[in-house]
Structures are given as structure tokens and as C-alpha cells.
Design a protein around this motif. Structure first.
Motif, mmCIF file in Angstrom:
data_model
loop_
_atom_site.group_PDB
_atom_site.id
_atom_site.type_symbol
_atom_site.label_atom_id
_atom_site.label_comp_id
_atom_site.label_asym_id
_atom_site.label_seq_id
_atom_site.Cartn_x
_atom_site.Cartn_y
_atom_site.Cartn_z
ATOM 1 N N LEU A 403 55.889 152.996 7.368
ATOM 2 C CA LEU A 403 56.775 152.039 8.027
ATOM 3 C C LEU A 403 57.626 152.722 9.093
ATOM 4 O O LEU A 403 57.995 152.093 10.096
ATOM 5 C CB LEU A 403 57.663 151.343 6.986
ATOM 6 N N ASP A 447 55.093 144.678 -2.378
ATOM 7 C CA ASP A 447 55.454 143.851 -1.228
ATOM 8 C C ASP A 447 54.264 143.270 -0.473
ATOM 9 O O ASP A 447 54.445 142.412 0.389
ATOM 10 C CB ASP A 447 56.282 144.682 -0.243
ATOM 11 N N SER A 471 58.515 139.484 0.868
ATOM 12 C CA SER A 471 58.684 140.733 1.616
ATOM 13 C C SER A 471 59.086 140.489 3.073
ATOM 14 O O SER A 471 58.647 139.532 3.705
ATOM 15 C CB SER A 471 57.382 141.538 1.589
ATOM 16 N N ASN A 473 58.688 143.215 5.183
ATOM 17 C CA ASN A 473 57.976 144.305 5.849
ATOM 18 C C ASN A 473 56.918 143.773 6.813
ATOM 19 O O ASN A 473 56.424 142.649 6.643
ATOM 20 C CB ASN A 473 57.292 145.210 4.827
#
Length: 532
Positions: A403, A447, A471, A473
Motif C-alpha cells: 500500500l 480487507d 474496507s 483500501n
């Protein structure tokens, strides 16, 4: 009113009056619809603590002549049905809890070695039938099907037979083939043949396992079976539906998103998302989310099954721990816990036990949620899968590095997972590379939903991580290469328009290219961000 013949409604009353009760009484609408029809025989198999006992005590309270339940059902959904009163407390019910009766029989056997389990079960019911129908039952009668046939012939009375834990003898005494044969013969006498067609109004049996197979045929092939593989009309009664869980969370001030993360994952086409009732209730009762599976006796069995020596079993479990869905054949399983012939048979049993979920459309199996995944993680730790545990422990750092778009750190961490797992996982092509990658990204399962070989653009994306509803993300598209370049992997994602598969997704997408050089045994990584 007896213990087995026409029991009362006390146990269901306890459920209805409990602090957390979810109304599943419309199941009765389905059972009512089977009466007077061909094959009024229903087998509902589902995991432990998925509401099996509540269902059978509800049915007994509704049908049994031994109680008056109109007040108990007032205000519940079934009371609004036009046929509610038609069948309410109108029938002779025989209710058998095989787990309880088996335990009692074992105690009797300590005092009398001549006692046999199946004979004991029949004797207990016959004794109550004799009190109710003294003119029909003789002291010499030992066969329950024969007694029911005589009662029906002399009085025209019919019976509803309800059995809880029908498969207990196959699970508790799994190697006793003689006992199992005697038990199956009893069930055949109760549910097959012309006489049973006369004395039987309805049958409802429930357990963890579907009905035992012999070869390709069910031992009781006239039952309508509803399983975790194919629940059919019973889908919404297998567990708590998502709407029911939302209501529970609202009423008890619990965060639905967290409940969803821990206990969502089972999905049936006719019911949508389904949750384990026991887990939801325990979480509400304790005000704490966690793994409530480890408290069941089936957890001990889980460690035994995943350690079985079948080619591909360990790889299947590792892949699913990494969030993958794998195709298996669920038809070969013999519906017992001794006749395993392949890894697919073991995985199919785990579906019925609730440790795996099954997508009937794609024919793929997967670990459903965080609760069950944590049970697997604990089981593999106890079974000594050390290299797998090391990879899982490092997976959180790998996800953070991805990430953060730290290419060097991602390449090194995947390199470490490869080296640690080279003894347990094959690693000689892009397919096996993806298994290691999936394991390395274990923590992402919290996630993300991992889709392998996802149809996209002008081809198939190797691995796509789709953010779950809980999530924030970004989505991730991973392309894997073997003896090529990470840059080439990124170029392929772009040129073949793999991101176009994310039709309903809006947000950032990370394009991740990973290459493994066989000669140098090194990994390379390239990461780019794309706004979508």
C-alpha cells in the motif's frame, strides 16, 4: 404428553422468550407444504450451532398434540399464514434426539452388556406408544416401524417423525459398521416402503452430515435433502440473514461492519449473505467479537482432517488461507467421516461442518470469514506448519509495504516467503508462484476478496484483490511473471486493460507487477497507482 411421543413446547418457549430471538417460524410454511404430497421427507443438514435444535423444537411445538402452542406462536410470522391453525397441535409427533438417546444407551450398556443402541432407541419409543395405544402394542414388540404400522392399521392414526442429530452414530461411533447398518435399517423401516407411506404424515431430520451414501446412492434416496452445498428452499433458515443481523446490531448497539467482517461469508443464491447464529449471539452476549468456533467439538476434528495425507490437501488449505477460491468435486463424498478417497472429500466435509463455504455457481470453495480463518490459523499452528505460520506472521508488513508502494521491501518479503516455503509448496511456474503470493498476502483477506484468473479486458488478470464492503483500501491488480520482468507485468496489465474488470469499483487501483528469476532465485516488484 411424553418424552418421545407428543412432547411439550417448553424448550421452544425458552428460545422465544430469550433476550435474542430471531423469528424463523416461516420454515413451518415449507414443512406444511410437504404434507399430503409425494415424499413428505425433509433432511436439513447444517453445521453445529447453526440453529438445528431450535428448528426441531419449533416444529415439535407446532405440530405436537401434547401441547397447546397458539399463544406461544402469536405474533410470530407463521401466525399470519392462512393455514396456521389448520395444522397447529393436530398430529402425533415422535421426537428423537439421537445424541441424547445414544448417551443414555451407553449408560445402560455399562449396567447391562446385552443392551444395543438401536434396540434401546426403539424400546424407549415403543414403551410410550404402548401406554397410548395399549390395544395395538404387545409386550413382545421390538420393531418401531412395525408398531407404527400396526397402530396405523388399527386406528388410521398417522405420525410426524422429527429427529435431531440424525447422524450422531456416524460421527460418535464412526468405525462401528454393524451399529451403523442397524441404524440405517431402522431409518429405512421408518421412511421407506408401503407401510411407512401409510403411517407417516411428515418427516424432518437434521444433523451435520447429509444422508449416508453407499457408492453413488443415498441410503434414504426418497428424502429431499437441503445441505450447505445446496440448501434449496431452506436457504434463509440455515442461519441468520444479513437483514436479521443488521436488526440485531441496531437493537443491541453493536457495529454491523465489524459483525460483517467477523461472521459474514456464507452465501446462498436464495437467501443472500448468511451468518452463523451462535457466533452472532455470542458476540452480542459478550459484547466482544472473536472466534467462537474453537469452543465446539468439531474444532478438534478440524486439526485431524487438515493433517490427512492426501495429495494436494495441504496446498488447497494454504491457497484458501491466502484468500483464494478453489474448484473441487463435492459429489464423490460419501457423507460420513471415514470414507475419504481424496482431498476433495475432506474439503467437502469441511463445507458441511461450516469451516468452508461453497459457491454453487462457480463450484468453488473458500474460507468464509475472519472467525473461521482464525480457527484454521490456530489449527495449523497446533499441527506444526511452521513455515506457513512465519509467512502469515509477516503478511501484515507485506500488505503495508504494498500500500505504501515500497517496491524493494515487497520484493524482499516475497523472496523470504518463497525461501521459507520452498519445502512445502511447489514452486516451478507462474501457477505455483501465485500460491506463494496468496499466502504472503494472508492478512489482506481481512480487507479484500482475492479473485484468481479474473476475466478482464483482453485476457485474465492473475490476481485481483477487491476491497470488501468494510474496507477503505485501494483495489490491487497483480500480474505475475516467470523469468521475464516486473515492468513487463505492469505493461501487460495496461495493454490488456485488466482494470476494466473493476466495473463497479470506484477509487484508486494499485498495479503490482512481480517477476521471479529462476537462475538468480530473485524477485522483482514494480507498483504504479491508477485513479479509476
Amino acid at each position: 404428553m411424553g418424552i418421545y411421543l407428543n412432547p411439550g413446547n417448553e424448550q421452544f418457549a425458552v428460545s422465544v422468550n430469550s433476550e435474542l430471538y430471531v423469528d424463523k417460524t416461516e420454515l413451518i410454511k415449507y414443512t406444511n407444504s410437504r404434507m399430503g404430497k409425494d415424499r413428505p421427507l425433509i433432511c436439513s443438514s447444517r453445521p453445529r450451532r447453526f440453529g438445528k435444535t431450535m428448528a426441531v423444537t419449533m416444529l415439535s411445538a407446532y405440530y405436537s398434540k401434547g401441547c397447546r402452542s397458539e399463544k406461544l406462536f402469536t405474533g410470530l410470522k407463521i401466525s399470519q399464514n392462512e393455514f396456521f391453525v389448520t395444522h397447529l397441535n393436530k398430529y402425533n409427533v415422535i421426537f428423537l434426539d439421537i445424541q441424547w438417546m445414544y448417551g443414555n444407551a451407553l449408560e445402560e450398556m455399562k449396567r447391562n452388556s446385552f443392551v444395543k443402541v438401536v434396540s434401546y432407541i426403539q424400546e424407549q419409543v415403543i414403551n410410550e406408544l404402548k401406554k397410548e395405544y395399549p390395544e395395538c402394542v404387545q409386550d413382545t414388540d421390538v420393531s418401531l416401524p412395525s408398531v407404527l404400522a400396526k397402530v396405523n392399521a388399527m386406528t388410521k392414526e398417522q405420525f410426524i417423525i422429527i429427529i435431531d442429530e440424525w447422524d450422531c452414530l456416524f460421527r460418535e461411533d464412526k468405525d462401528n459398521k454393524e451399529l451403523q447398518k442397524e441404524y440405517i435399517n431402522l431409518l429405512r423401516g421408518l421412511f421407506k416402503g408401503t407401510p411407512s407411506g401409510a403411517f407417516l404424515k411428515l418427516a424432518y431430520i437434521t444433523g451435520i452430515l447429509p444422508i449416508k451414501k453407499y457408492g453413488t446412492q443415498s441410503a434414504l434416496n426418497n428424502f429431499r435433502e437441503h445441505t450447505m452445498v445446496s440448501p434449496r428452499q431452506m436457504a434463509e433458515y440455515v442461519g441468520f440473514t444479513e437483514e436479521e443481523v443488521k436488526t440485531i446490531c441496531k437493537e443491541h448497539d453493536m457495529p454491523f461492519k465489524e459483525m460483517q467482517r467477523w461472521y459474514d461469508g456464507y452465501y446462498f443464491e436464495k437467501a443472500g449473505h448468511v451468518y452463523s447464529p451462535n457466533s452472532v449471539i455470542e458476540a452480542v452476549d459478550s459484547r466482544e467479537f472473536g472466534n467462537y468456533w474453537s469452543g465446539t467439538e468439531t474444532y478438534e476434528s478440524l486439526m485431524t482432517y487438515i493433517a490427512m495425507d492426501f495429495d494436494g490437501l495441504r496446498q488447497l488449505i494454504v491457497d484458501m488461507l491466502g484468500g483464494q477460491r478453489r474448484s473441487i468435486d463435492v459429489e464423490s463424498f460419501q457423507n460420513d467421516i471415514t470414507s475419504f478417497h481424496s482431498a476433495d472429500d475432506v474439503i467437502t466435509l469441511l463445507i458441511h461442518m461450516g469451516y468452508m463455504a461453497y459457491d454453487s455457481k462457480t463450484k468453488k470453495v473458500f474460507i468464509p470469514n475472519d472467525e473461521v480463518r482464525s480457527a484454521f490459523l490456530r489449527a495449523v499452528k497446533n499441527d506444526g506448519w511452521e513455515e506457513v505460520i512465519r509467512a502469515i506472521n509477516a503478511s501484515e508488513a507485506l500488505l503495508r509495504a504494498t500500500l505504501a508502494m515500497d517496491e524493494q521491501a515487497v520484493a524482499q518479503m516475497i523472496q523470504d516467503v518463497h525461501m521459507q516455503n520452498s519445502s512445502s509448496l511447489t514452486y516451478n511456474n507462474e501457477i505455483s508462484l501465485s500460491s506463494v503470493i496468496a499466502l504472503a498476502y494472508y492478512s489482506a483477506c481481512r480487507d479484500y476478496t482475492l479473485v484468481r484468473e479474473m476475466p478482464a479486458g483482453n485476457g485474465f488478470a492473475d490476481m485481483v484483490f477487491l476491497p470488501k464492503r468494510t474496507s477503505l483500501n485501494p483495489a490491487m491488480v497483480l500480474e505475475l511473471k516467470w523469468d521475464k520482468t516486473a515492468e513487463g507485468a505492469i505493461s501487460q496489465i495496461k495493454s490488456k486493460r485488466y482494470v476494466s474488470a473493476l466495473k463497479e469499483y470506484k477509487g484508486n487501483v494499485l498495479l503490482v507487477g512481480i517477476n521471479y528469476e529462476k537462475k538468480s532465485k530473485k524477485h522483482q516488484c514494480r507498483i504504479e497507482k491508477l485513479e479509476w
